[in-house]
Design a protein around this motif. Sequence first.
Motif, mmCIF file in Angstrom:
data_model
loop_
_atom_site.group_PDB
_atom_site.id
_atom_site.type_symbol
_atom_site.label_atom_id
_atom_site.label_comp_id
_atom_site.label_asym_id
_atom_site.label_seq_id
_atom_site.Cartn_x
_atom_site.Cartn_y
_atom_site.Cartn_z
ATOM 1 N N VAL A 214 6.692 13.947 -7.569
ATOM 2 C CA VAL A 214 7.814 14.881 -7.746
ATOM 3 C C VAL A 214 8.098 15.104 -9.230
ATOM 4 O O VAL A 214 8.402 16.231 -9.654
ATOM 5 C CB VAL A 214 9.077 14.346 -7.033
ATOM 6 N N PHE A 215 7.993 14.045 -10.031
ATOM 7 C CA PHE A 215 8.313 14.148 -11.456
ATOM 8 C C PHE A 215 7.504 15.264 -12.127
ATOM 9 O O PHE A 215 8.060 16.082 -12.877
ATOM 10 C CB PHE A 215 8.041 12.817 -12.152
ATOM 11 N N ALA B 188 5.167 17.012 -2.667
ATOM 12 C CA ALA B 188 4.729 15.649 -2.936
ATOM 13 C C ALA B 188 4.258 14.964 -1.653
ATOM 14 O O ALA B 188 3.207 14.297 -1.642
ATOM 15 C CB ALA B 188 5.855 14.845 -3.579
ATOM 16 N N GLU B 189 5.009 15.124 -0.584
ATOM 17 C CA GLU B 189 4.610 14.521 0.692
ATOM 18 C C GLU B 189 3.287 15.102 1.174
ATOM 19 O O GLU B 189 2.422 14.388 1.691
ATOM 20 C CB GLU B 189 5.703 14.734 1.750
ATOM 21 N N ASP B 190 3.121 16.410 0.990
ATOM 22 C CA ASP B 190 1.876 17.066 1.392
ATOM 23 C C ASP B 190 0.693 16.505 0.605
ATOM 24 O O ASP B 190 -0.372 16.216 1.172
ATOM 25 C CB ASP B 190 1.982 18.574 1.180
ATOM 26 N N ALA C 291 -0.394 9.095 3.402
ATOM 27 C CA ALA C 291 0.746 9.454 4.254
ATOM 28 C C ALA C 291 1.479 8.176 4.662
ATOM 29 O O ALA C 291 0.867 7.197 5.066
ATOM 30 C CB ALA C 291 0.254 10.196 5.486
ATOM 31 N N GLY C 292 2.796 8.177 4.490
ATOM 32 C CA GLY C 292 3.589 7.003 4.823
ATOM 33 C C GLY C 292 3.764 6.019 3.682
ATOM 34 O O GLY C 292 4.473 5.018 3.828
ATOM 35 N N PHE C 293 3.119 6.301 2.535
ATOM 36 C CA PHE C 293 3.224 5.403 1.382
ATOM 37 C C PHE C 293 4.228 5.912 0.348
ATOM 38 O O PHE C 293 4.379 5.322 -0.712
ATOM 39 C CB PHE C 293 1.853 5.252 0.698
ATOM 40 N N GLY C 294 4.905 7.023 0.642
ATOM 41 C CA GLY C 294 5.752 7.669 -0.353
ATOM 42 C C GLY C 294 6.862 6.804 -0.903
ATOM 43 O O GLY C 294 7.265 6.979 -2.056
ATOM 44 N N ARG C 295 7.386 5.850 -0.132
ATOM 45 C CA ARG C 295 8.500 5.031 -0.598
ATOM 46 C C ARG C 295 8.059 3.783 -1.375
ATOM 47 O O ARG C 295 8.900 3.046 -1.893
ATOM 48 C CB ARG C 295 9.362 4.605 0.601
ATOM 49 N N ARG C 296 6.753 3.560 -1.450
ATOM 50 C CA ARG C 296 6.281 2.370 -2.159
ATOM 51 C C ARG C 296 6.230 2.623 -3.665
ATOM 52 O O ARG C 296 5.927 3.726 -4.119
ATOM 53 C CB ARG C 296 4.895 1.972 -1.664
ATOM 54 N N ARG C 297 6.509 1.567 -4.410
ATOM 55 C CA ARG C 297 6.409 1.640 -5.871
ATOM 56 C C ARG C 297 5.004 1.206 -6.298
ATOM 57 O O ARG C 297 4.285 0.555 -5.519
ATOM 58 C CB ARG C 297 7.487 0.771 -6.503
ATOM 59 N N PRO C 298 4.587 1.554 -7.518
ATOM 60 C CA PRO C 298 3.226 1.221 -7.962
ATOM 61 C C PRO C 298 2.850 -0.244 -7.766
ATOM 62 O O PRO C 298 1.707 -0.546 -7.411
ATOM 63 C CB PRO C 298 3.260 1.617 -9.439
ATOM 64 N N ALA C 299 3.799 -1.173 -7.997
ATOM 65 C CA ALA C 299 3.487 -2.595 -7.855
ATOM 66 C C ALA C 299 3.129 -2.964 -6.423
ATOM 67 O O ALA C 299 2.506 -4.015 -6.182
ATOM 68 C CB ALA C 299 4.664 -3.446 -8.322
ATOM 69 N N GLN C 300 3.476 -2.117 -5.470
ATOM 70 C CA GLN C 300 3.175 -2.371 -4.056
ATOM 71 C C GLN C 300 1.900 -1.666 -3.604
ATOM 72 O O GLN C 300 1.571 -1.689 -2.425
ATOM 73 C CB GLN C 300 4.350 -1.899 -3.190
ATOM 74 N N LEU C 301 1.193 -1.059 -4.545
ATOM 75 C CA LEU C 301 -0.032 -0.318 -4.243
ATOM 76 C C LEU C 301 -1.228 -0.986 -4.909
ATOM 77 O O LEU C 301 -1.108 -1.579 -5.987
ATOM 78 C CB LEU C 301 0.075 1.127 -4.739
ATOM 79 N N SER C 302 -2.396 -0.862 -4.290
ATOM 80 C CA SER C 302 -3.634 -1.346 -4.906
ATOM 81 C C SER C 302 -4.040 -0.411 -6.041
ATOM 82 O O SER C 302 -3.491 0.689 -6.188
ATOM 83 C CB SER C 302 -4.746 -1.407 -3.865
ATOM 84 N N GLY C 303 -5.031 -0.832 -6.825
ATOM 85 C CA GLY C 303 -5.496 0.013 -7.925
ATOM 86 C C GLY C 303 -6.020 1.345 -7.432
ATOM 87 O O GLY C 303 -5.744 2.397 -8.024
ATOM 88 N N GLY C 304 -6.765 1.332 -6.312
ATOM 89 C CA GLY C 304 -7.270 2.584 -5.763
ATOM 90 C C GLY C 304 -6.167 3.480 -5.256
ATOM 91 O O GLY C 304 -6.220 4.700 -5.422
ATOM 92 N N GLN C 305 -5.148 2.887 -4.667
ATOM 93 C CA GLN C 305 -4.016 3.681 -4.186
ATOM 94 C C GLN C 305 -3.228 4.278 -5.343
ATOM 95 O O GLN C 305 -2.778 5.429 -5.279
ATOM 96 C CB GLN C 305 -3.115 2.811 -3.305
ATOM 97 N N LEU D 166 -3.876 11.115 -8.963
ATOM 98 C CA LEU D 166 -4.608 12.348 -8.677
ATOM 99 C C LEU D 166 -3.704 13.367 -8.005
ATOM 100 O O LEU D 166 -3.722 14.555 -8.351
ATOM 101 C CB LEU D 166 -5.821 12.042 -7.795
ATOM 102 N N ALA D 167 -2.894 12.915 -7.043
ATOM 103 C CA ALA D 167 -1.957 13.818 -6.376
ATOM 104 C C ALA D 167 -0.989 14.416 -7.381
ATOM 105 O O ALA D 167 -0.698 15.623 -7.341
ATOM 106 C CB ALA D 167 -1.199 13.058 -5.283
ATOM 107 N N ARG D 168 -0.469 13.584 -8.280
ATOM 108 C CA ARG D 168 0.472 14.076 -9.301
ATOM 109 C C ARG D 168 -0.194 15.116 -10.197
ATOM 110 O O ARG D 168 0.420 16.125 -10.565
ATOM 111 C CB ARG D 168 0.981 12.898 -10.140
#
Length: 371
Positions: free
Chosen positions: A105-106, A122-124, A132-146, A152-154
């Motif tokens: 979104v930023f 952003a959701e799209d 899909a379904g990961f939108g509420r997670r912060r970077p620390a809760q994601l793997s490097g690939g995620q 890439l989406a941004r």
Amino acid sequence: MTGALGEVALDARVVVERGGFGLDAEIAAGPGDVVAVMGPSGAGKSTLLGALAGLVRMDAGYVSVGGRMLDAPPATRTAPASRGVVMLGQEARLFPHLTARDNVVFGLRAHGVSRAAADATAEDWLDRVGLAGFGRRRPAQLSGGQQQRVALARALATSPAVLLLDEPFTSLDAETAGDVRALVHDQLGATGTTAVVATHDAVDAVALASQLLVLEGGAVTQHGPVRDVLAAPATRFAAAVAGLNRVPGDARSGVWRAGGLALACDAGDGPVAAVFRPSDVGLLLAEASGRPAPAAATDPAPEAEPGAEWIAEVVRLEQTPAGVRIRTREPDVAVDVAADRVAALSIARGSRVRLRVAASVVRFLPGSART
């Protein structure tokens, strides 16, 4: 290096002088084209992308995107945020305090998109990149690939005029890198985004790009369609990228020579490079006298047809996924050998080996004096 109708999305000549290093490189791409930039460490790949993004000041040259002149020192310089050019590097560089959705979104909000529209977009895009379904997670809760998928989406959500990817898969493990690479390929194709990919990995060039530009010592040494550059490499580096030996030599009276290697050649007199695969070179250990070791030690290779044999000194051994690559000198030739055979022959740096290559597997590139 332009689109089918001759349009140019990116047209640039980048000249940068910094502390004894000089970069002078031209690059062009049409709408939807993907150009891979490859070169050894220190060749200027990141400097080139930094200049296109407006992060590195140019000493001369120009950068034009979609017909709009962004840089033309000293009179014209456009700030990075106003160029319509987005760069994605090795690190995702997400805002750690924002969720995955808000990171996307930023970028949209910075381009004037309303909050409601930015949220939906952003959701799209998170769905497009498999999150899909990961939108509420912060970077620390994601793997490097995620995290790289969110980045890439941004980047693509803002519909950049040009997307720059600087070694985007280097920090990922092989399996994750393959997945993200396939995702980038699909999304670049779906969006028709013009992109420049700086990489050290030939897989990136083959999987993502239509054009390959080879940069060495701050200068372009070769460019063209990926398959053409890899089929006829103009330098030793380009040959290494293609997985080939490229041996510069000289042809005279129908014979090509380089060090102790000689082959029949109909390419005409003058500088000529021989090109062949490391796996096409046969090897057996040679005694100091030059006599070969017992026949049982011979590595399988074409023997029945005309070719060449020569004695060479081993300068180093390199691991490959399939075994060992043996580097020799006079001339500089790489040989791929199974690891158990290297062990059986006790081959090490300084060993003398007898090499053999069949004439039928050698291609000659006339008029090629580059190393």
